[in-house]
Scaffold this motif. Structure first.
Motif, PDB file in Angstrom:
ATOM      1  N   ALA A  63      47.671-161.409 -13.268  1.00  0.00           N
ATOM      2  CA  ALA A  63      46.695-161.754 -12.227  1.00  0.00           C
ATOM      3  C   ALA A  63      47.401-162.288 -10.986  1.00  0.00           C
ATOM      4  O   ALA A  63      46.931-162.097  -9.866  1.00  0.00           O
ATOM      5  CB  ALA A  63      45.706-162.786 -12.756  1.00  0.00           C
ATOM      6  N   GLY A  84      39.297-158.969  -7.665  1.00  0.00           N
ATOM      7  CA  GLY A  84      40.248-158.653  -8.734  1.00  0.00           C
ATOM      8  C   GLY A  84      41.702-158.720  -8.317  1.00  0.00           C
ATOM      9  O   GLY A  84      42.590-158.482  -9.124  1.00  0.00           O
ATOM     10  N   SER A  85      41.974-159.080  -7.047  1.00  0.00           N
ATOM     11  CA  SER A  85      43.365-159.082  -6.581  1.00  0.00           C
ATOM     12  C   SER A  85      44.123-160.353  -6.994  1.00  0.00           C
ATOM     13  O   SER A  85      45.333-160.427  -6.801  1.00  0.00           O
ATOM     14  CB  SER A  85      43.427-158.898  -5.064  1.00  0.00           C
ATOM     15  OG  SER A  85      42.713-159.912  -4.399  1.00  0.00           O
ATOM     16  N   GLY A  86      43.412-161.340  -7.541  1.00  0.00           N
ATOM     17  CA  GLY A  86      44.093-162.523  -8.067  1.00  0.00           C
ATOM     18  C   GLY A  86      43.881-163.806  -7.284  1.00  0.00           C
ATOM     19  O   GLY A  86      44.510-164.828  -7.572  1.00  0.00           O
ATOM     20  N   LYS A  87      42.974-163.779  -6.333  1.00  0.00           N
ATOM     21  CA  LYS A  87      42.772-164.938  -5.450  1.00  0.00           C
ATOM     22  C   LYS A  87      42.339-166.190  -6.217  1.00  0.00           C
ATOM     23  O   LYS A  87      42.927-167.262  -6.050  1.00  0.00           O
ATOM     24  CB  LYS A  87      41.718-164.607  -4.373  1.00  0.00           C
ATOM     25  CG  LYS A  87      41.986-163.343  -3.596  1.00  0.00           C
ATOM     26  CD  LYS A  87      40.914-163.075  -2.557  1.00  0.00           C
ATOM     27  CE  LYS A  87      39.525-162.820  -3.094  1.00  0.00           C
ATOM     28  NZ  LYS A  87      39.406-161.581  -3.908  1.00  0.00           N
ATOM     29  N   SER A  88      41.302-166.033  -7.039  1.00  0.00           N
ATOM     30  CA  SER A  88      40.784-167.213  -7.747  1.00  0.00           C
ATOM     31  C   SER A  88      41.823-167.755  -8.720  1.00  0.00           C
ATOM     32  O   SER A  88      42.004-168.975  -8.833  1.00  0.00           O
ATOM     33  CB  SER A  88      39.512-166.854  -8.529  1.00  0.00           C
ATOM     34  OG  SER A  88      38.473-166.534  -7.648  1.00  0.00           O
ATOM     35  N   THR A  89      42.491-166.848  -9.404  1.00  0.00           N
ATOM     36  CA  THR A  89      43.511-167.290 -10.349  1.00  0.00           C
ATOM     37  C   THR A  89      44.589-168.080  -9.623  1.00  0.00           C
ATOM     38  O   THR A  89      44.991-169.161 -10.067  1.00  0.00           O
ATOM     39  CB  THR A  89      44.136-166.077 -11.067  1.00  0.00           C
ATOM     40  OG1 THR A  89      43.089-165.304 -11.659  1.00  0.00           O
ATOM     41  CG2 THR A  89      45.106-166.514 -12.130  1.00  0.00           C
TER      42      THR A  89
END
Ligand SMILES: Nc1ncnc2c1ncn2[C@@H]1O[C@H](COP(=O)(O)OP(=O)(O)O)[C@@H](O)[C@H]1O
Ligand SMILES: [Mg+2]
Length: 366
Positions: A63, A84-89
């Motif tokens: 992620a 889905g690009s990993g921002k929140s993670t």
């Protein structure tokens, strides 16, 4: 100002007064891999695989992939990317709401990965407050009590926390609604409560995870103005996630553009729009009105000796759109002046060529 997309002074963030220019967050080679034996992925040959293939071979999702950046004091650091690009993670890793798989992470020079539970609690409660898309308000509590909630957790006495909460309610424009329940508020008003609650604990940095995505466009615009105003008035450091390019350009001092867990470009709005790092970024910014983001700093050419002191003077941060107007008014070139010094001039031809993308690698269809 209302017609421009970019903040007045993009570029390097202000250094803190008189102090060292130490970053608030410092992130190096950060990975977050979900799945079995995730810790084997970073640095392995599989780590280079496209997402689908990595998943097929290892059952893992990377992620966040080898991400490095600093967040400077007082800047609005935007993390942008498609769903889905990993921002929140990535942003959850900053306070270890999600545990990173590998890499290093510091806040004010302190190692976040070495923090014990108590220190982490302190980090999340006092130093880095999060504003979520789904407001996370307590439905049975009044607006005032919701705003005071973070202070209550901190153990602040009732009178003091109510006074502080009332101040924050006023700051976000909700005076008069203190006794309502969240259910009796519009989406925009609920988001203001969420913002007031985060501000009440006076955090060093505010983390926003797509807080305005669910709001109607006009209300969303209002909230963006609110963030810009707060930032201007208080200079508070902010990390702001969005999938919306115009929001990123409007709010960001710098933008990290993510794709498949990695940062494909990190730069000012002007750098991202004016010098896209690759075809992916170029495609991403294709429809941006360039004249509203690019500035005369990029468009100017050297002044000839007789242009040094004639014509109108523009600040280096002036947008190309505003400069085109200034040049049209007088007909001649305008000087770009910084602290009394003439840096160069802009005329019709050089302004139009940056709008058309002639300064870049390709000629955009104007
Ligand atoms: N708990 C999890 N377990 C497995 N995969 C996850 C988990 N959380 C997120 N992911 C995956 O990580 C990737 C990045 O997700 P996310 O950080 O939510 O992206 P964004 O916020 O940019 O939409 C996605 O492929 C998502 O499916
Ligand atoms: Mg997200």
């Amino acid at each position: 100002m209302a017609t421009t997309l970019a903040p007045e002074t993009p570029g390097t963030p202000r250094p803190p007064e008189g102090g060292e220019h130490a970053p608030v967050f410092s992130v190096r080679d950060l990975w977050k891999v979900f799945g079995p034996r995730a810790d084997r992925v970073p640095g392995s040959p599989e780590a280079e695989l496209p997402a689908a293939e990595l998943r097929a071979r290892t059952g893992c999702t990377a992620a966040v992939r080898e991400v490095s950046f600093d967040v400077q004091p007082g800047e609005v650091f935007v993390v942008m990317g498609l769903s889905g690009s990993g921002k929140s993670t990535l942003v959850r890793c900053l306070t270890r709401l999600i545990e990173p798989t590998s890499g290093t992470l510091q806040i004010d020079g302190e190692d976040v990965l070495a923090m014990d539970k108590a220190r982490l609690r302190d980090l999340r409660r006092h130093r880095a407050a999060m504003v979520f898309q789904h407001f996370g308000l307590l439905p049975h509590r009044s607006v005032l009590d919701n705003v005071a909630y973070g202070l209550e957790i901190q153990g602040v006495g009732k009178a003091e926390r109510r006074a502080k909460a009332a101040e924050m309610v006023a700051k976000v424009g909700l005076t008069g609604l203190e006794r309502r329940r969240p259910g009796q508020l519009s989406g925009g008003q609920q988001q203001r409560v969420g913002l007031a609650r985060a501000l009440a604990v006076d955090p060093e940095v505010l983390l926003f995870d797509e807080p305005f995505s669910a709001l109607d466009p006009l209300i969303r615009r209002d909230m963006q103005e609110e963030v810009i105003r707060l930032h201007r008035d208080e200079g508070r450091t902010m990390v702001f996630i969005t999938h919306d390019l115009s929001e990123a350009l409007r709010l960001g001092d710098r933008i990290a553009l993510m794709r498949d867990g990695g940062i494909v470009q990190l730069g000012t709005p002007e750098e991202i729009v004016g010098s896209p790092a690759d075809d992916y970024v170029r495609d991403f910014v294709r429809d941006v009105p360039r004249e509203q983001v690019l500035t005369v700093r990029r468009a100017m050419r050297p002044a000839t000796s007789d242009e040094q002191d004639g014509g109108p003077a523009l600040a280096p941060g002036t947008t190309v759109a505003d400069a085109i107007e200034a040049v049209a008014r007088t007909g001649g070139p305008a000087r770009v002046v910084d602290g009394g010094r003439c840096l160069g001039v802009v005329d019709h031809a050089c302004l139009l060529s940056v709008v058309a993308g002639l300064d870049g690698k390709e000629v955009a269809a104007a």
